[in-house]
Design an enzyme around this catalytic site. Structure first.
Site, PDB file in Angstrom:
ATOM      1  N   SER A  68      43.125  37.538  42.025  1.00 41.02           N
ATOM      2  CA  SER A  68      43.394  37.016  40.682  1.00 41.02           C
ATOM      3  C   SER A  68      43.019  38.003  39.582  1.00 41.02           C
ATOM      4  CB  SER A  68      42.683  35.682  40.507  1.00 41.02           C
ATOM      5  OG  SER A  68      43.059  35.087  39.286  1.00 41.02           O
ATOM      6  N   HIS A  69      42.050  37.647  38.769  1.00 37.93           N
ATOM      7  CA  HIS A  69      41.688  38.444  37.605  1.00 37.93           C
ATOM      8  C   HIS A  69      40.584  39.453  37.905  1.00 37.93           C
ATOM      9  CE1 HIS A  69      39.562  34.721  38.100  1.00 37.93           C
ATOM     10  NE2 HIS A  69      38.499  35.346  37.640  1.00 37.93           N
ATOM     11  N   ASP A 103      47.027  37.504  33.721  1.00 36.46           N
ATOM     12  CA  ASP A 103      46.034  38.138  34.590  1.00 36.46           C
ATOM     13  C   ASP A 103      46.681  38.836  35.792  1.00 36.46           C
ATOM     14  OD1 ASP A 103      46.745  35.875  36.050  1.00 36.46           O
ATOM     15  OD2 ASP A 103      44.756  35.695  36.947  1.00 36.46           O
ATOM     16  N   ASP A 130      47.382  38.198  38.930  1.00 32.34           N
ATOM     17  CA  ASP A 130      48.425  37.561  39.733  1.00 32.34           C
ATOM     18  C   ASP A 130      49.349  36.662  38.912  1.00 32.34           C
ATOM     19  OD1 ASP A 130      46.316  35.780  39.331  1.00 32.34           O
ATOM     20  OD2 ASP A 130      46.816  34.625  41.122  1.00 32.34           O
ATOM     21  N   ASP A 170      48.899  33.977  36.878  1.00 29.21           N
ATOM     22  CA  ASP A 170      48.786  32.532  36.637  1.00 29.21           C
ATOM     23  C   ASP A 170      48.018  32.200  35.358  1.00 29.21           C
ATOM     24  OD1 ASP A 170      46.391  33.304  37.737  1.00 29.21           O
ATOM     25  OD2 ASP A 170      46.345  31.766  39.302  1.00 29.21           O
ATOM     26  N   ARG A 171      47.263  33.164  34.821  1.00 30.88           N
ATOM     27  CA  ARG A 171      46.527  32.886  33.582  1.00 30.88           C
ATOM     28  C   ARG A 171      47.274  33.429  32.369  1.00 30.88           C
ATOM     29  NH1 ARG A 171      40.072  33.813  34.503  1.00 30.88           N
ATOM     30  NH2 ARG A 171      39.876  32.341  36.229  1.00 30.88           N
ATOM     31  N   LYS A 208      48.999  27.243  38.206  1.00 36.34           N
ATOM     32  CA  LYS A 208      49.129  27.499  36.783  1.00 36.34           C
ATOM     33  C   LYS A 208      50.112  28.660  36.604  1.00 36.34           C
ATOM     34  CE  LYS A 208      44.642  29.778  37.018  1.00 36.34           C
ATOM     35  NZ  LYS A 208      43.512  29.104  37.667  1.00 36.34           N
TER      36      LYS A 208
HETATM   37  C1  G1P Z   1      37.348  30.108  37.581  1.00 31.36           C
HETATM   38  C2  G1P Z   1      37.726  29.207  36.437  1.00 31.36           C
HETATM   39  C3  G1P Z   1      38.494  28.011  36.958  1.00 31.36           C
HETATM   40  C4  G1P Z   1      39.712  28.496  37.739  1.00 31.36           C
HETATM   41  C5  G1P Z   1      39.275  29.474  38.813  1.00 31.36           C
HETATM   42  C6  G1P Z   1      40.470  30.092  39.517  1.00 31.36           C
HETATM   43  O1  G1P Z   1      36.529  29.418  38.490  1.00 31.36           O
HETATM   44  O2  G1P Z   1      36.589  28.783  35.715  1.00 31.36           O
HETATM   45  O3  G1P Z   1      38.875  27.193  35.888  1.00 31.36           O
HETATM   46  O4  G1P Z   1      40.368  27.424  38.332  1.00 31.36           O
HETATM   47  O5  G1P Z   1      38.514  30.531  38.234  1.00 31.36           O
HETATM   48  O6  G1P Z   1      41.281  30.807  38.638  1.00 31.36           O
HETATM   49  P1  G1P Z   1      34.925  29.549  38.479  1.00 31.36           P
HETATM   50  O7  G1P Z   1      34.618  31.019  38.589  1.00 31.36           O
HETATM   51  O8  G1P Z   1      34.468  29.001  37.173  1.00 31.36           O
HETATM   52  O9  G1P Z   1      34.467  28.730  39.651  1.00 31.36           O
HETATM   53 ZN    ZN Z   2      44.932  34.421  38.552  1.00 33.55          ZN
END
Ligand code: G1P
Ligand code: ZN
Length: 552
Positions: A122-123, A286, A288, A290-291, A385
């Site tokens: 992801s990010h 981000d 991948d 989704d954000r 998302k």
């Molecule tokens: C974080 C975000 C959460 C999101 C997740 C995956 O998780 O806060 O809203 O769904 O990344 O993208 P966290 O690190 O807080 O558990």
């Molecule tokens: Zn992501």
């Protein structure tokens, strides 16, 4: 143009002496450093556990791709050879293995696949010194439930062998049809199907009209997966000026950046909109895809507010013009959307953090739109998302209303009131210290009821528990909540997605009705809540950190 090639292949069973016994994968799949994934047989062991656990592998179709980070193409190669060994019939993958998470969710659904394997952290940063990850989505296109991840983990603990075929690798440089053993592989352009999905949701003519008429737009793909999607959608199809998509080429290490669209990591974009004020609209996604982060000229849109604005303006988007069945937000997300839902007379659900909790509500058609404060918004069009979807949604609103982002926010607050909101993250803290802080605060909660907190009465304090209205399951201990009179709140959670130490998240919210001052700086509006929770939870003493790493 498609080519086809039959290759000789031999089924091999590789025996391993030490099964990998990593900790359980999180709800976002298995995320580890790239180097961790390079250990001999490590990736293969996890993939074996997936193929042994996933339903319908024999004879099934699987979607496969990732965000282009270091390790993406190697993982695709290994998964294809192992998938063939496990009897998959067909795999749909993409050129260069580039497939955003929302596009993967769409493909799984439209191609009736048994699920998908998405290669992304992801990010999190990428590259040899960054992170890699593997996530499995189910046949509804959404993240697999915890029972699946648990089963994969259990299997992996006793794993002593895996199956793979010995065959030449197929090229991912172009689209085409290939064979990997008895399995067929379709290499497609990952952008096409997603583009037509977006065309079915939005009024492209109207957005085109906005973008072709002197509208200053800049999109930052952060050298990650949305680059090719945004180039095609915004520049080629919708007519935004060439160059309005920046950092559009996905790089294995995201150009050394941290592909997380927030004010800290997308600071270049933030500067363009908030300091230079050269553009009307700015957005970023981000790693991948989704954000999303949305910015206007001199205006940052808080993600919780963004969810509320999308809900209030859903009627302007063709796909939602007949009304929303309901909405949902994760618990720490501000209640701005609740206020809108109340006025619209629709349900608003509060779920634990993580996209998977929206899945049941979406599948049961109880909600149409949902979102999280962590820059995630989406709808019933897929089960993830969707960053670019949110960008198009905003553009559709702007195309119809023909005003600035700032004016949209002002009018929104004047109508619904403003939920001042901020999240303070303390990253990479020692795990023991984080647990000490959290457990200590949890023990204090019962004594807070009815007491004063930052000059307000505590109406309720607990560790959030969710009873799923669809399947009746219960999920406990989802975050410490201190609810105050007049709809203010403080939430404390430990992140479930970090890969270094622990991340403490403190969420702060204060509701101000329409007739009060709506133009404070959020940090200032929340300052009393901030100092009260910092001292109650002894944040500075226990973590040794004087300020948060990231403030949103
Ligand atoms: C974080 C975000 C959460 C999101 C997740 C995956 O998780 O806060 O809203 O769904 O990344 O993208 P966290 O690190 O807080 O558990
Ligand atoms: Zn992501």
């Amino acid at each position: 143009m498609s080519s086809s090639k039959k290759s000789d292949s031999t089924l091999k069973t590789i025996r391993i002496s030490d099964p990998f016994t990593d900790q359980k994968p999180g709800t976002s799949g298995l995320r580890k450093s790239s180097k961790h994934f390079e250990q001999l047989h490590y990736l293969e062991s996890f993939v074996e556990a997936i193929f042994q656990t996933l339903q319908g592998v024999k004879g099934g179709t699987l979607v496969l791709g990732g965000d282009g980070r270091y390790g993406n193409e190697r993982a695709i190669d290994v998964i294809l050879k192992m998938g063939s060994a496990h009897g998959l019939k067909n795999v749909i993958t993409t050129t260069k293995g580039i497939l955003s998470t929302p596009a993967a969710s769409n493909l799984i659904r439209s191609r009736k696949a048994i699920g998908g394997i998405i290669l992304s952290a992801s990010h999190n940063p990428g590259g040899l010194n960054g992170d890699f990850g593997i996530k499995v989505n189910g046949s509804n296109g959404g993240p697999t439930p915890e029972s699946f991840t648990n089963a994969v983990y259990e299997y992996s603990k006793n794993l002593t062998k895996y199956k793979i075929i010995d065959t030449p690798s197929i090229p991912l440089s172009d689209t085409g049809h290939f064979s990997v053993g008895d399995m067929t592989v379709e290499v497609i352009d990952g952008v096409e199907d997603y583009l037509s999905l977006m065309e079915r949701i939005f009024d492209f003519d109207q957005i085109q009209n906005l973008l072709r008429n002197n509208f200053g737009i800049v999109f930052d793909a952060m050298h990650a997966v949305t680059g090719p999607y945004a180039k095609k959608l915004l520049e080629e199809v919708l007519g935004s000026p060439k160059g309005s998509v920046r950092n559009a080429v996905p790089l294995q290490d995201f150009g050394g950046g941290h592909p997380d669209p927030n004010l800290t990591y997308a600071s270049e974009l933030a500067e363009l909109l908030l300091i230079d004020k050269n553009y009307d609209f700015g957005a970023a996604c981000d790693g991948d895809g989704d954000r999303n982060m949305i910015l206007g000229k001199g205006c940052f849109v808080n993600p919780s507010d963004s969810l509320a604005v999308l809900t209030a303006n859903a009627g302007l988007v063709p796909a939602y013009a007949n009304g929303l069945t309901g909405v949902a937000r994760s618990m720490p997300t501000s209640a701005a959307v609740d206020v809108v839902a109340r006025q619209l007379g629709i349900d608003c659900f509060e779920t634990p953090t993580g996209w998977k909790f929206f899945g049941n509500l979406l599948d049961a058609n109880r909600i149409s739109i949902c979102g999280e404060e962590s820059f995630g918004t989406g709808s019933n069009h897929i089960r993830e998302k969707d960053g670019l979807w949110a960008v198009l949604f905003w553009l559709q609103i702007l195309a119809e209303r023909r005003c600035s982002v700032k004016e949209i926010m002002q009018e929104h607050w004047q109508r619904f009131g403003r939920n001042y909101y901020s999240r303070h993250d303390y990253e990479a803290i020692d795990i023991d210290k984080a647990n000490t802080l959290y457990n200590r605060l949890e023990r204090l909660l019962p004594s807070l009821n009815g007491q004063q907190f930052a000059g307000q009465r505590v109406t309720f304090a607990d560790n959030f528990r969710y009873d799923d209205p669809i399947d009746g399951s219960t999920t406990e201990k989802q975050g410490l909540r201190i609810l105050l009179e007049s709809n203010s709140r403080v939430i404390v959670r430990l992140s479930g997605t970090g890969t270094q130490g622990a991340t403490l998240r403190i969420y702060l919210e204060r509701y101000v009705p329409p007739n009060e001052n709506l133009n404070h700086d959020p940090q200032q509006a929340l300052s009393d809540l901030i100092s009260e929770i910092n001292s109650l939870a002894e944040v500075q003493r226990i973590t040794g950190m004087n300020t948060p790493t990231v403030i949103t």
